[in-house]
Design a protein around this motif. Structure first.
Motif, PDB file in Angstrom:
ATOM      1  N   ILE A 187      -5.014  -3.019  -2.441  1.00  0.00           N
ATOM      2  CA  ILE A 187      -6.139  -2.698  -3.317  1.00  0.00           C
ATOM      3  C   ILE A 187      -7.396  -3.385  -2.807  1.00  0.00           C
ATOM      4  O   ILE A 187      -7.357  -4.539  -2.370  1.00  0.00           O
ATOM      5  CB  ILE A 187      -5.855  -3.150  -4.760  1.00  0.00           C
ATOM      6  CG1 ILE A 187      -4.654  -2.390  -5.321  1.00  0.00           C
ATOM      7  CG2 ILE A 187      -7.075  -2.948  -5.650  1.00  0.00           C
ATOM      8  CD1 ILE A 187      -4.899  -0.914  -5.517  1.00  0.00           C
ATOM      9  N   GLY A 188      -8.531  -2.672  -2.851  1.00  0.00           N
ATOM     10  CA  GLY A 188      -9.810  -3.256  -2.461  1.00  0.00           C
ATOM     11  C   GLY A 188     -10.638  -3.621  -3.678  1.00  0.00           C
ATOM     12  O   GLY A 188     -10.462  -3.049  -4.751  1.00  0.00           O
ATOM     13  N   ALA A 189     -11.536  -4.576  -3.499  1.00  0.00           N
ATOM     14  CA  ALA A 189     -12.364  -5.040  -4.610  1.00  0.00           C
ATOM     15  C   ALA A 189     -13.850  -4.802  -4.370  1.00  0.00           C
ATOM     16  O   ALA A 189     -14.670  -5.156  -5.198  1.00  0.00           O
ATOM     17  CB  ALA A 189     -12.127  -6.524  -4.864  1.00  0.00           C
ATOM     18  N   SER A 190     -14.213  -4.216  -3.247  1.00  0.00           N
ATOM     19  CA  SER A 190     -15.618  -4.023  -2.930  1.00  0.00           C
ATOM     20  C   SER A 190     -16.194  -2.873  -3.740  1.00  0.00           C
ATOM     21  O   SER A 190     -15.631  -1.772  -3.791  1.00  0.00           O
ATOM     22  CB  SER A 190     -15.788  -3.721  -1.432  1.00  0.00           C
ATOM     23  OG  SER A 190     -17.117  -3.342  -1.148  1.00  0.00           O
ATOM     24  N   SER A 191     -17.335  -3.111  -4.398  1.00  0.00           N
ATOM     25  CA  SER A 191     -17.989  -2.047  -5.154  1.00  0.00           C
ATOM     26  C   SER A 191     -18.767  -1.094  -4.249  1.00  0.00           C
ATOM     27  O   SER A 191     -19.031   0.052  -4.617  1.00  0.00           O
ATOM     28  CB  SER A 191     -18.941  -2.651  -6.199  1.00  0.00           C
ATOM     29  OG  SER A 191     -19.912  -3.474  -5.560  1.00  0.00           O
ATOM     30  N   ASP A 192     -19.132  -1.567  -3.053  1.00  0.00           N
ATOM     31  CA  ASP A 192     -19.891  -0.726  -2.125  1.00  0.00           C
ATOM     32  C   ASP A 192     -19.015   0.335  -1.470  1.00  0.00           C
ATOM     33  O   ASP A 192     -19.460   1.452  -1.217  1.00  0.00           O
ATOM     34  CB  ASP A 192     -20.547  -1.591  -1.042  1.00  0.00           C
ATOM     35  CG  ASP A 192     -21.569  -2.554  -1.628  1.00  0.00           C
ATOM     36  OD1 ASP A 192     -22.166  -2.220  -2.666  1.00  0.00           O
ATOM     37  OD2 ASP A 192     -21.757  -3.639  -1.045  1.00  0.00           O
ATOM     38  N   ASN A 193     -17.781  -0.033  -1.173  1.00  0.00           N
ATOM     39  CA  ASN A 193     -16.879   0.891  -0.498  1.00  0.00           C
ATOM     40  C   ASN A 193     -15.493   0.751  -1.122  1.00  0.00           C
ATOM     41  O   ASN A 193     -14.585   0.193  -0.527  1.00  0.00           O
ATOM     42  CB  ASN A 193     -16.827   0.589   1.003  1.00  0.00           C
ATOM     43  CG  ASN A 193     -16.084   1.663   1.779  1.00  0.00           C
ATOM     44  OD1 ASN A 193     -15.934   2.792   1.329  1.00  0.00           O
ATOM     45  ND2 ASN A 193     -15.592   1.300   2.957  1.00  0.00           N
ATOM     46  N   PRO A 194     -15.306   1.231  -2.372  1.00  0.00           N
ATOM     47  CA  PRO A 194     -14.083   0.943  -3.115  1.00  0.00           C
ATOM     48  C   PRO A 194     -12.855   1.600  -2.499  1.00  0.00           C
ATOM     49  O   PRO A 194     -12.923   2.686  -1.926  1.00  0.00           O
ATOM     50  CB  PRO A 194     -14.381   1.525  -4.506  1.00  0.00           C
ATOM     51  CG  PRO A 194     -15.396   2.593  -4.258  1.00  0.00           C
ATOM     52  CD  PRO A 194     -16.246   2.088  -3.126  1.00  0.00           C
ATOM     53  N   TRP A 195     -11.760   0.918  -2.608  1.00  0.00           N
ATOM     54  CA  TRP A 195     -10.448   1.466  -2.248  1.00  0.00           C
ATOM     55  C   TRP A 195      -9.492   1.175  -3.408  1.00  0.00           C
ATOM     56  O   TRP A 195      -9.416   0.058  -3.858  1.00  0.00           O
ATOM     57  CB  TRP A 195      -9.908   0.862  -0.965  1.00  0.00           C
ATOM     58  CG  TRP A 195      -8.485   1.324  -0.729  1.00  0.00           C
ATOM     59  CD1 TRP A 195      -7.330   0.640  -1.017  1.00  0.00           C
ATOM     60  CD2 TRP A 195      -8.079   2.591  -0.198  1.00  0.00           C
ATOM     61  NE1 TRP A 195      -6.239   1.395  -0.710  1.00  0.00           N
ATOM     62  CE2 TRP A 195      -6.672   2.597  -0.212  1.00  0.00           C
ATOM     63  CE3 TRP A 195      -8.768   3.711   0.257  1.00  0.00           C
ATOM     64  CZ2 TRP A 195      -5.935   3.697   0.244  1.00  0.00           C
ATOM     65  CZ3 TRP A 195      -8.039   4.797   0.696  1.00  0.00           C
ATOM     66  CH2 TRP A 195      -6.642   4.787   0.701  1.00  0.00           C
ATOM     67  N   PRO A 196      -8.767   2.218  -3.874  1.00  0.00           N
ATOM     68  CA  PRO A 196      -8.809   3.606  -3.420  1.00  0.00           C
ATOM     69  C   PRO A 196     -10.072   4.315  -3.891  1.00  0.00           C
ATOM     70  O   PRO A 196     -10.728   3.865  -4.828  1.00  0.00           O
ATOM     71  CB  PRO A 196      -7.574   4.216  -4.087  1.00  0.00           C
ATOM     72  CG  PRO A 196      -7.433   3.431  -5.350  1.00  0.00           C
ATOM     73  CD  PRO A 196      -7.814   2.031  -4.996  1.00  0.00           C
ATOM     74  N   THR A 197     -10.384   5.402  -3.251  1.00  0.00           N
ATOM     75  CA  THR A 197     -11.526   6.209  -3.682  1.00  0.00           C
ATOM     76  C   THR A 197     -11.198   6.856  -5.029  1.00  0.00           C
ATOM     77  O   THR A 197     -10.022   7.016  -5.386  1.00  0.00           O
ATOM     78  CB  THR A 197     -11.827   7.305  -2.655  1.00  0.00           C
ATOM     79  OG1 THR A 197     -10.701   8.196  -2.583  1.00  0.00           O
ATOM     80  CG2 THR A 197     -12.094   6.705  -1.278  1.00  0.00           C
ATOM     81  N   PRO A 198     -12.212   7.234  -5.796  1.00  0.00           N
ATOM     82  CA  PRO A 198     -11.933   7.895  -7.083  1.00  0.00           C
ATOM     83  C   PRO A 198     -11.074   9.153  -6.943  1.00  0.00           C
ATOM     84  O   PRO A 198     -10.234   9.440  -7.796  1.00  0.00           O
ATOM     85  CB  PRO A 198     -13.336   8.232  -7.602  1.00  0.00           C
ATOM     86  CG  PRO A 198     -14.236   7.222  -6.954  1.00  0.00           C
ATOM     87  CD  PRO A 198     -13.657   6.979  -5.586  1.00  0.00           C
TER      88      PRO A 198
END
Length: 284
Positions: A187-198
């Protein structure tokens, strides 16, 4: 217990070294994914056995970082100045080549339904990481002795046709409360390039965020109890009281018997109550 591991974007072809104060400029230059005490399958598809390197424990802290001074002292006491642990690093071009080459074998092993997730991970890797991709393992328990296990994990990525190698993973994926994104890609936590994508999250919902199932419709008796009364209801109730009282008083004055009057009251109240219930009936 939490044993976090991170898949990090890096401009360095190795782990940052605290003795060179390289951690201060490490973060904020690309994406980062997290898992806990395991390497998701798609992470392993990025690397080869030759990508294993070693870093000193003490280099996890910048030498001039006052905020980490206590942790650095404790690290020296626990591990010494030269103790090291294994980690993985590769350049992004090689990682993308491996992902493409291993795609069909991985999808065949885990099932066609996860192809969009794998391809989405490929696309995110191409956009989310800088020149190098670093698998930071220092959070693992007993990481100093993890190299044999790490080599075995990486060797197995090219032998996924052996079902015994991913049996536990497939068992986890089949559970109703399992999040395939977490199990396969982290799981990613970056708001600029979130993972997973919506888009991917819609395909693979997080079971922890599913809305609770609505309760079924109320039973008929409960519905009847919850229905509002009509204006005629209190009229009928007062009429029943009046008739019961009249019958009771009439009996008493004519017979002067308290017991007989009580018996008449009970019979009248029961009969009138039953009659009112039948008269009102169910209302919609």
């Amino acid at each position: 217990m939490s044993h976090p591991v991170y898949l990090s974007s890096s401009h360095l072809p190795r782990m940052p070294e605290g003795s060179r104060n390289e951690w201060r400029g490490f973060f904020g230059h690309g994406g980062e994914l997290e898992a806990n005490a395991f390497f998701p399958l798609f992470w392993r598809a990025l690397f080869g056995e030759g990508d294993i390197r070693h870093a000193r424990f003490i280099d996890s802290y910048d030498i001039d970082d006052e905020d980490s001074a206590i942790e650095r002292e404790e690290c020296l006491e626990d591990f010494g100045a030269d103790a090291a642990y294994p980690y993985l690093v590769t350049d992004k071009a090689s990682a993308l080549t491996r992902l493409a080459a291993r795609r069909e074998a991985v999808v065949a092993a885990i099932g066609e339904r996860y192809r969009p997730l794998y391809e989405g991970f490929e696309a995110w890797t191409a956009q989310g990481f800088a020149d190098y991709i670093l698998l930071r393992t220092e959070g693992l328990p007993d990481v100093a002795d993890a190299e044999p296990w790490l080599r075995a994990e990486q060797a197995s990525i090219d032998r996924l046709d052996d079902s015994s190698l991913i049996g536990n993973l497939m068992s986890d994926l089949s559970r109703h409360d399992s999040d395939p994104v977490w199990r396969l890609a982290g799981i990613g936590a970056s708001s600029d390039n979130p993972w997973p994508t919506p888009e991917l999250r819609r395909l693979f919902p997080d079971p922890r965020q599913r809305k609770p199932r609505k309760e079924g419709s109320a039973q008929p008796a409960e519905k009847l109890r919850s229905r509002p009364k009509s204006w005629i209801d209190p009229v009928l109730e007062w009429l029943a009281v009046a008739l019961s009282a009249a019958a009771t008083l009439g009996t008493y004055f004519s017979t002067r018997s308290m017991w007989l009057a009580l018996l008449v009251f009970l019979c009248a109240a029961f009969a009138l109550g039953f009659g009112i219930v039948k008269l009102r009936g169910p209302r919609s």
